[in-house]
Design a protein around this motif. Structure first.
Motif, short mmCIF file in Angstrom:
data_model
loop_
_atom_site.label_atom_id
_atom_site.label_comp_id
_atom_site.label_asym_id
_atom_site.label_seq_id
_atom_site.Cartn_x
_atom_site.Cartn_y
_atom_site.Cartn_z
N LEU A 115 0.83 -1.20 0.00
CA LEU A 115 0.00 0.00 0.00
C LEU A 115 0.87 1.26 0.00
N LEU A 116 1.91 1.27 0.84
CA LEU A 116 2.81 2.42 0.87
C LEU A 116 3.55 2.59 -0.45
N GLU A 117 3.94 1.48 -1.05
CA GLU A 117 4.61 1.55 -2.34
C GLU A 117 3.69 2.13 -3.41
N ALA A 118 2.44 1.72 -3.39
CA ALA A 118 1.49 2.21 -4.39
C ALA A 118 1.25 3.70 -4.25
N THR A 119 1.14 4.20 -3.04
CA THR A 119 0.84 5.61 -2.84
C THR A 119 2.01 6.52 -3.21
N ARG A 120 3.24 6.06 -3.01
CA ARG A 120 4.37 6.92 -3.34
C ARG A 120 4.87 6.74 -4.77
N THR A 121 4.42 5.72 -5.46
CA THR A 121 4.88 5.49 -6.83
C THR A 121 4.24 6.47 -7.80
N VAL A 122 2.97 6.77 -7.63
CA VAL A 122 2.26 7.67 -8.53
C VAL A 122 2.64 9.12 -8.20
N PRO A 123 3.06 9.92 -9.18
CA PRO A 123 3.43 11.31 -8.90
C PRO A 123 2.24 12.14 -8.42
N GLU A 124 2.57 13.22 -7.69
CA GLU A 124 1.51 14.07 -7.16
C GLU A 124 0.64 14.68 -8.26
N ILE A 125 1.26 15.02 -9.39
CA ILE A 125 0.49 15.69 -10.43
C ILE A 125 -0.56 14.76 -11.03
N VAL A 126 -0.28 13.45 -11.04
CA VAL A 126 -1.28 12.49 -11.53
C VAL A 126 -2.44 12.41 -10.54
N TYR A 127 -2.11 12.33 -9.26
CA TYR A 127 -3.18 12.36 -8.25
C TYR A 127 -3.99 13.65 -8.37
N ALA A 128 -3.29 14.77 -8.62
CA ALA A 128 -3.98 16.05 -8.71
C ALA A 128 -4.97 16.06 -9.86
N LEU A 129 -4.58 15.49 -11.00
CA LEU A 129 -5.50 15.41 -12.14
C LEU A 129 -6.75 14.61 -11.78
N ILE A 130 -6.55 13.51 -11.06
CA ILE A 130 -7.70 12.68 -10.67
C ILE A 130 -8.61 13.43 -9.71
N PHE A 131 -8.01 14.10 -8.72
CA PHE A 131 -8.83 14.79 -7.71
C PHE A 131 -9.46 16.06 -8.25
#
Length: 313
Positions: free
Chosen positions: A160-176
């Motif tokens: 779970l920790l690996e999954a959350t830090r692997t994706v860049p913040e900007i990708v998360y930002a696009l989703i949110f």
């Protein structure tokens, strides 16, 4: 019994010294041969590693279509862009009012708005760091190899920790941004999610290096697993946790300045706007303000880290 002759007695010490010297020479020769052989092996291994690294670099450049020609062609254009965004300041008008061209006030004529956006960016980074810190603090103990509650829990938490830090913040930002709309909330959630994974890894590595004596003492006295984590492990690792959290806050300020490009709030959104419309003077002014803000935060965080570490020592 026949006694040895006087000559034999006289020659015995000399022969002994000769034998010792011969043995020492043999040992030295063997040691020198072993050293030279090990040295040749190290050289061969180093040459092999350099060759493999060079091959990987060439292959990476070929796959990503990076070439010396492209770099040489792009450097002048990059330099031209920096020349364009450089402010046109004039010494005789440097400290004049904002209506005078060539003055500092004219260069930063929207500083009031930009400073508010910088403050918003810092608040986004602070809140996101706090949220990521809480999640990482809860997950770092089950993710530590020396505190395993079970293989399934250990593997799940680490993945779970690996999954959350692997994706860049900007990708998360696009989703949110798609989920919650344009604004600071999307940026905060994106940075917090990535920070939880990054801090979680740093935290469980610190926990794995903690002394296990207090842990065994609490457990042998009847303490639960959670109580042992709280009273035996946490006091040991808390200074490191605070230091890593402050460092992550510095990183998140920079991240919050970038994810605004996708509409996630903060100074990044304004920077994207002026870049899109080629407002060159405003681009350089915002960049200078961001650099000054990040440097100030770095200096304050560094002092706080030193106080925490010195206080723990």
């Amino acid at each position: 019994m026949k006694r040895p002759s006087a000559a034999a007695v006289r020659n015995t010490p000399q022969e002994g010294r000769f034998l010792i010297a011969t043995a020492l020479d043999a040992v030295v020769a063997n040691g020198e041969a072993s050293f030279q052989q090990a040295r040749r092996q190290r050289r061969a291994a180093t040459i092999g590693a350099v060759v493999v690294l060079a091959f990987c670099l060439v292959l990476s450049g070929w796959v990503s279509e990076v070439s010396p020609g492209a770099l040489l062609a792009g450097i002048p254009r990059a330099g031209e862009y920096f020349v364009r965004i450089a402010p046109h300041l004039e010494w005789q008008h440097l400290f004049s009012n904002w209506e005078t061209e060539g003055s500092l006030a004219a260069w930063f004529y929207r500083a009031d708005k930009w400073l508010l956006l910088l403050f918003e960016t810092a608040q986004m980074a602070a809140l996101a760091t706090l949220m990521g810190l809480v999640v990482a603090l809860l997950l770092c103990f089950p993710a530590s190899r020396n505190l395993q509650r079970g293989v399934l829990s250990f593997q799940f938490t680490r993945r779970l920790l690996e999954a959350t830090r692997t994706v860049p913040e900007i990708v998360y930002a696009l989703i949110f941004v798609w989920a919650f709309g344009i604004g600071a909330l999307a940026g905060i959630l994106a940075i917090a999610l990535h920070s939880s994974g990054a801090l979680g890894k740093q935290f469980y590595e610190v926990v794995e290096n903690a002394e296990m004596g207090p842990w065994e003492g609490v457990r042998s006295a009847g303490g639960t697993w959670a109580q042992a984590c709280r009273f035996a492990i946490l006091p040991q690792v808390l200074p490191n946790f605070i230091s890593y959290a402050l460092l992550r806050f510095e990183v998140n300020v920079r991240s919050a300045s970038v994810i605004g490009f996708v509409g996630a709030g903060g100074i990044g959104e304004e920077l994207y706007h002026v870049i899109s419309f080629n407002y060159y003077d405003e681009i350089s002014a915002i960049i200078v303000l961001v650099i000054l803000a990040v440097c100030s935060i770095d200096l304050v965080s560094e002092r706080l880290r030193r106080r925490v570490i010195e206080g723990a020592a």
